[in-house]
Scaffold this motif. Structure first.
Motif, short mmCIF file in Angstrom:
data_model
loop_
_atom_site.label_atom_id
_atom_site.label_comp_id
_atom_site.label_asym_id
_atom_site.label_seq_id
_atom_site.Cartn_x
_atom_site.Cartn_y
_atom_site.Cartn_z
N GLN A 292 0.82 -1.21 0.00
CA GLN A 292 0.00 0.00 0.00
C GLN A 292 0.85 1.26 0.00
N GLU A 293 1.92 1.25 0.78
CA GLU A 293 2.75 2.45 0.85
C GLU A 293 3.30 2.79 -0.53
N ALA A 294 3.82 1.79 -1.23
CA ALA A 294 4.37 2.02 -2.57
C ALA A 294 3.26 2.39 -3.55
N PHE A 295 2.13 1.68 -3.46
CA PHE A 295 1.02 1.91 -4.37
C PHE A 295 0.43 3.30 -4.21
N ILE A 296 0.24 3.72 -2.97
CA ILE A 296 -0.32 5.05 -2.72
C ILE A 296 0.62 6.14 -3.20
#
Length: 340
Positions: A292-296
């Motif tokens: 999620q951190e990378a995707f966001i």
């Protein structure tokens, strides 16, 4: 005048008076502190869909973890993200799940919240279905047809992007209907198709799926279900929020490796057959905290901004949204991976 001896009368009454003043101060301070004590119940708004929150609720994960902080958890079911936003605005709930398009509405309306979690990236559980009798064989044959979808929803966004992609904007009658109305209109034969989600999607009997939201995401028009938290809750209880998201992350990690048990727990939570739950989840993606951190940071904030731009053009927002607005609204600060 030099040192004076204390007045015996004053001395007689001073100590009791001092004690009384001290007691009054304590009572005042106690009254002030009681008005600012943390709430005993965390209220979480949920939609009646099989997702990570439904699984965590069934397993009593959130209840057990929050109990360690002296907090209770209450789940409140909403029919739509619109209702969830109203509850967030009135501080009737501290967290709520909704489609990311309703999160854009919350941001534009300046509801004091942040987007803190992506519950899932929508897949085959949302799709454009057309009536076989409507004789829609290709995209050009959509001209003049009536397609229903709930406005300001993720399905509405996907439908409008699809029409734009095939140069059909303004050439198709797009009707604003809630999911029960879509099913009723389909049964009456009033509409030629609908872009909607489960379970209404499966209720469109004898329909033909033209495209689903997994395919739309692959074209660059992804949609997601997300969780918002009020700023007051974030500021008062950041560690509790991290704990809640950590619980949801455990559900996501299991979904990656062994989803069968999750289907069973979601089925119990919603009192539905496991086969229906599996179909409703479909090909949706449940990202863990690191993903999620990378995707966001690299994808979702841009997609969120693009959605906001579209909704502003459609006149469904109260004000235009900037990239800076999106960067401040969508935060990874409370993911366990420690992003900013």
């Amino acid at each position: 005048n030099g040192k004076e001896e204390g007045n015996p009368l004053l001395t007689k009454y001073f100590k009791p008076l001092q004690a009384l003043l001290f007691l009054c101060c304590c009572l005042v301070l106690t009254g002030c502190s009681s008005s600012n004590t943390k709430p005993t119940t965390i209220k979480i708004g949920v939609l009646r869909v099989p997702n990570d929150v439904a699984v965590a609720q069934e397993r009593k994960m959130l209840q057990a973890k929050c109990r360690q902080y002296g907090m209770k958890v209450q789940f409140i079911t909403f029919d739509s993200g619109v209702d969830a936003n109203k509850a967030l605005l009135s501080n009737s709930v501290q967290l709520a799940t909704m489609g990311h398009t309703n999160a854009v509405v919350a941001m534009a309306a300046r509801i004091p919240v942040k987007l803190v979690w992506i519950n899932d990236i929508i897949g085959s559980n949302e799709a454009l279905t057309v009536r076989r009798k409507a004789h829609i064989t290709n995209w050009d044959s959509f001209k003049g047809k009536s397609i229903a979808t709930p406005f300001a929803s993720t399905s509405h966004y996907s439908l409008m992007m699809l029409l734009k992609h095939h140069h059909l904007t303004g050439k198709v009658r797009v009707l604003d209907m809630q999911t029960p109305e879509i099913v009723a209109a389909w049964q009456r034969g009033d509409i030629d198709g609908a872009y909607t989600w489960e379970p209404s999607l499966s209720a469109l009997s004898d329909g033909k799926v033209m495209i689903n939201s997994r395919s739309m995401a692959q074209r660059g028009y992804l949609t997601a279900n997300v969780t918002l938290a009020t700023n007051s809750f974030i500021n008062a209880h950041p560690n509790i929020l991290r704990t809640i998201l950590s619980c949801l992350n455990k559900v996501h990690l299991q979904f990656e490796n062994d989803p069968q048990e999750l289907y069973l727990d979601a089925a119990k939570s919603l009192s539905m057959p496991t086969s229906v739950i599996k179909k409703q989840i479909g090909t949706s993606q449940w990202l863990n905290t690191h993903q999620q951190e990378a995707f966001i940071s690299h994808t979702f904030r841009t997609q969120f901004f693009n959605t906001a731009q579209f909704m502003w053009q459609q006149q469904t927002l109260s004000r235009p949204i900037s990239r800076k607005d999106c960067a401040q609204f969508v935060t990874v600060r409370f993911l366990n991976s420690g992003g900013q």
